[in-house]
Design a protein around this motif. Structure first.
Motif, PDB file in Angstrom:
ATOM      1  N   ARG A 292       2.645   6.909  -6.713  1.00 24.11           N
ATOM      2  CA  ARG A 292       1.947   8.189  -6.644  1.00 24.11           C
ATOM      3  C   ARG A 292       0.431   8.035  -6.840  1.00 24.11           C
ATOM      4  NH1 ARG A 292       4.552  12.806 -10.038  1.00 24.11           N
ATOM      5  NH2 ARG A 292       4.414  11.308 -11.744  1.00 24.11           N
ATOM      6  N   PHE A 293      -0.108   6.964  -6.316  1.00 20.95           N
ATOM      7  CA  PHE A 293      -1.551   6.742  -6.400  1.00 20.95           C
ATOM      8  C   PHE A 293      -2.306   7.807  -5.610  1.00 20.95           C
ATOM      9  CE2 PHE A 293      -2.617   2.143  -7.695  1.00 20.95           C
ATOM     10  CZ  PHE A 293      -1.589   2.117  -8.639  1.00 20.95           C
ATOM     11  N   SER A 294      -3.422   8.238  -6.132  1.00 21.00           N
ATOM     12  CA  SER A 294      -4.342   9.059  -5.353  1.00 21.00           C
ATOM     13  C   SER A 294      -5.226   8.115  -4.552  1.00 21.00           C
ATOM     14  CB  SER A 294      -5.212   9.915  -6.285  1.00 21.00           C
ATOM     15  OG  SER A 294      -6.065   9.084  -7.068  1.00 21.00           O
ATOM     16  N   ARG A 295      -5.932   8.647  -3.563  1.00 20.95           N
ATOM     17  CA  ARG A 295      -6.836   7.802  -2.776  1.00 20.95           C
ATOM     18  C   ARG A 295      -7.945   7.212  -3.654  1.00 20.95           C
ATOM     19  NH1 ARG A 295      -5.924   7.966   2.521  1.00 20.95           N
ATOM     20  NH2 ARG A 295      -4.668   9.671   3.376  1.00 20.95           N
TER      21      ARG A 295
ATOM     22  N   PHE B 136       1.168   4.203  -2.965  1.00 23.66           N
ATOM     23  CA  PHE B 136       0.860   5.601  -2.670  1.00 23.66           C
ATOM     24  C   PHE B 136       2.065   6.509  -2.917  1.00 23.66           C
ATOM     25  CE2 PHE B 136      -3.071   4.519  -0.268  1.00 23.66           C
ATOM     26  CZ  PHE B 136      -3.882   5.529  -0.779  1.00 23.66           C
ATOM     27  N   GLU B 137       3.233   6.082  -2.465  1.00 21.76           N
ATOM     28  CA  GLU B 137       4.395   6.961  -2.495  1.00 21.76           C
ATOM     29  C   GLU B 137       5.234   6.797  -3.767  1.00 21.76           C
ATOM     30  OE1 GLU B 137       6.541   7.249   1.262  1.00 21.76           O
ATOM     31  OE2 GLU B 137       4.838   6.299   2.275  1.00 21.76           O
TER      32      GLU B 137
ATOM     33  N   TYR C 256      -5.350   6.698 -14.404  1.00 17.19           N
ATOM     34  CA  TYR C 256      -4.057   6.778 -13.708  1.00 17.19           C
ATOM     35  C   TYR C 256      -3.139   7.812 -14.369  1.00 17.19           C
ATOM     36  CZ  TYR C 256       0.415   5.280 -11.680  1.00 17.19           C
ATOM     37  OH  TYR C 256       1.637   5.242 -11.045  1.00 17.19           O
TER      38      TYR C 256
ATOM     39  N   PHE D 132      -6.462   4.358  -5.770  1.00 17.33           N
ATOM     40  CA  PHE D 132      -6.212   3.205  -4.901  1.00 17.33           C
ATOM     41  C   PHE D 132      -7.520   2.496  -4.549  1.00 17.33           C
ATOM     42  CE2 PHE D 132      -5.676   1.237  -0.715  1.00 17.33           C
ATOM     43  CZ  PHE D 132      -4.573   0.434  -0.957  1.00 17.33           C
TER      44      PHE D 132
ATOM     45  N   LYS E 221       0.828  -1.207   0.000  1.00 17.73           N
ATOM     46  CA  LYS E 221       0.000   0.000   0.000  1.00 17.73           C
ATOM     47  C   LYS E 221       0.861   1.256   0.000  1.00 17.73           C
ATOM     48  CE  LYS E 221      -3.615   2.377   2.623  1.00 17.73           C
ATOM     49  NZ  LYS E 221      -4.546   2.307   3.794  1.00 17.73           N
ATOM     50  N   ALA E 222       1.846   1.320   0.884  1.00 23.93           N
ATOM     51  CA  ALA E 222       2.721   2.491   0.959  1.00 23.93           C
ATOM     52  C   ALA E 222       3.496   2.671  -0.337  1.00 23.93           C
ATOM     53  CB  ALA E 222       3.680   2.355   2.137  1.00 23.93           C
TER      54      ALA E 222
END
Length: 294
Positions: free
Chosen positions: A28-31, A24-25, A151, A34, A20-21
Motif C-alpha cells: 500500500r505504498f503511496s507514490r 504499491f498494492e 510509512y 515509493f 514495484k506492483a
C-alpha cells in the motif's frame, strides 16, 4: 540513527507480480513513499538487491530499508515531559495535558508536543520527523496518536475514518436530550483565522453526543466524532446552546480551575497499520472536573 526496515513474505496469490506492483498494492505504498525509497532507500529480495520490475515468487522475502527523514527548521528538539501510553516501532499514543500545543507557534515562543517528541526521538535514535495523526487543540487534553515514520503515517491517514475517537466534555446548562447527532457544516468564520462557525458553505461535520451526568448548572457529555473538522465539538455544542465550560472563544465562561475548555479525548480505537491488531486506549477525565458537581 537506526533506519526503519520492513519485511514482507510474498503470499501464493502474489506470485508473478513485480516488486514495484507488490509494494504499491500489497504494501500500500503511496507514490511519494515509493519515490523516497527508490531515490534514497533500498529494496532487497531474499537479502539481495533487486530490480523493481522483476517478478516475485511465492515465499520470497521483500525487505525495504526506508531512508532517514528530513526535518524542517521550524521544529527543534526541546526537553519536556511526555506521557506515553503506548509505543512500538510504528506509532505512539500520548496522553496530552491541557495548555500545551501540539505543534509550535509561528514565533516558536512556547514549547509543544512536537518539540518534545523530537528531543525524545533523538534520545532513542529515531531518525524521523513529526507525524501527527490525531491532533488536539492546545487546551484540549487526552489521547492522541502519533506515527513514528512516514510509512505508518501514510497507512494511518488512509484509514483516518477508521480511527474512533471519543471525548468527554463539560458544557454549560442542563442538556435535556439523552443523545443526539449534530449534523451541521463548519467553515472558517469570515475575518478570523482561528474561529469557526456553522455555515451552509462549510464542510460536512457530524458529532454524536450522549448525556452522562446532569449537574445544577452543567452537563457531562460524551462525544464521538464522525468527521474531523477544526474545533468541531466546540462549534457544534455552542450551536446547540451548550458551549463548553471555559471555552471563551465560543461563548463559554472561563473557569479559574480550568486551562481552557473542558474537553478531554478519553478513548481512541484503531487498527494497527502494520500488525492489523485492534488497538484500544482509555484516559481518565481531569480531576479538576469534580468542581463542576458542586
Amino acid at each position: 540513527m537506526k533506519p526503519l526496515v520492513k519485511t514482507w513474505l510474498v503470499p501464493e496469490e502474489w506470485d508473478g507480480y513485480s516488486v514495484k506492483a507488490f509494494l504499491f498494492e500489497y504494501g500500500r505504498f503511496s507514490r511519494q513513499i515509493f519515490k523516497r525509497v527508490k531515490e534514497a532507500g533500498k529494496v532487497l529480495v531474499n537479502e539481495a538487491s533487486s530490480e523493481l520490475w522483476k517478478p516475485l515468487h511465492t515465499g520470497d522475502e521483500v525487505t525495504v530499508c526506508f531512508p532517514e527523514e528530513d526535518r524542517g527548521e521550524r521544529i527543534f528538539p526541546e526537553e519536556g515531559p511526555l506521557s506515553i501510553v503506548y509505543e512500538d516501532e510504528d506509532l505512539l499514543v500520548l496522553d496530552k495535558p491541557a495548555g500545551v500545543a501540539v505543534i509550535p507557534s509561528i514565533d516558536r515562543s512556547q514549547t509543544s508536543i512536537a518539540n518534545r517528541l523530537l528531543y525524545y526521538y533523538d534520545k532513542q535514535g529515531i531518525s524521523s520527523t513529526i507525524h501527527i495523526v490525531t491532533r488536539l487543540d492546545r487546551d484540549t487534553s487526552g489521547l492522541m496518536v502519533v506515527a513514528k515514520h512516514a510509512y505508518s503515517h501514510m497507512l494511518l491517514t488512509k484509514e483516518q475514518k477508521q480511527i474512533e475517537r471519543r471525548y468527554k466534555a463539560i458544557v454549560h446548562g442542563v442538556v435535556l436530550q439523552d443523545q443526539g447527532v449534530i449534523d451541521e457544516p463548519i467553515a472558517r468564520m469570515a475575518g478570523s483565522i482561528i474561529r469557526r462557525t456553522i455555515s451552509a458553505e462549510g464542510k460536512t461535520s457530524q458529532t454524536i453526543y450522549h448525556t452522562e451526568e446532569r449537574y445544577k448548572h452543567f452537563t457531562l457529555v460524551e462525544l464521538e466524532l464522525l468527521t474531523g473538522r477544526t474545533h468541531q465539538i466546540r462549534v457544534h455544542m455552542a450551536h446547540l446552546g451548550h458551549p463548553l465550560a471555559g471555552d471563551a472563544l465560543y461563548d463559554g465562561e472561563e473557569m479559574a480551575f480550568l486551562q481552557g475548555q473542558a474537553l478531554h479525548c478519553h478513548q481512541v480505537k484503531f487498527l494497527h497499520p502494520w500488525t492489523k491488531e485492534r488497538m484500544s486506549f482509555a484516559s481518565a477525565i481531569p480531576k479538576t472536573w469534580e468542581n463542576f458537581k458542586e
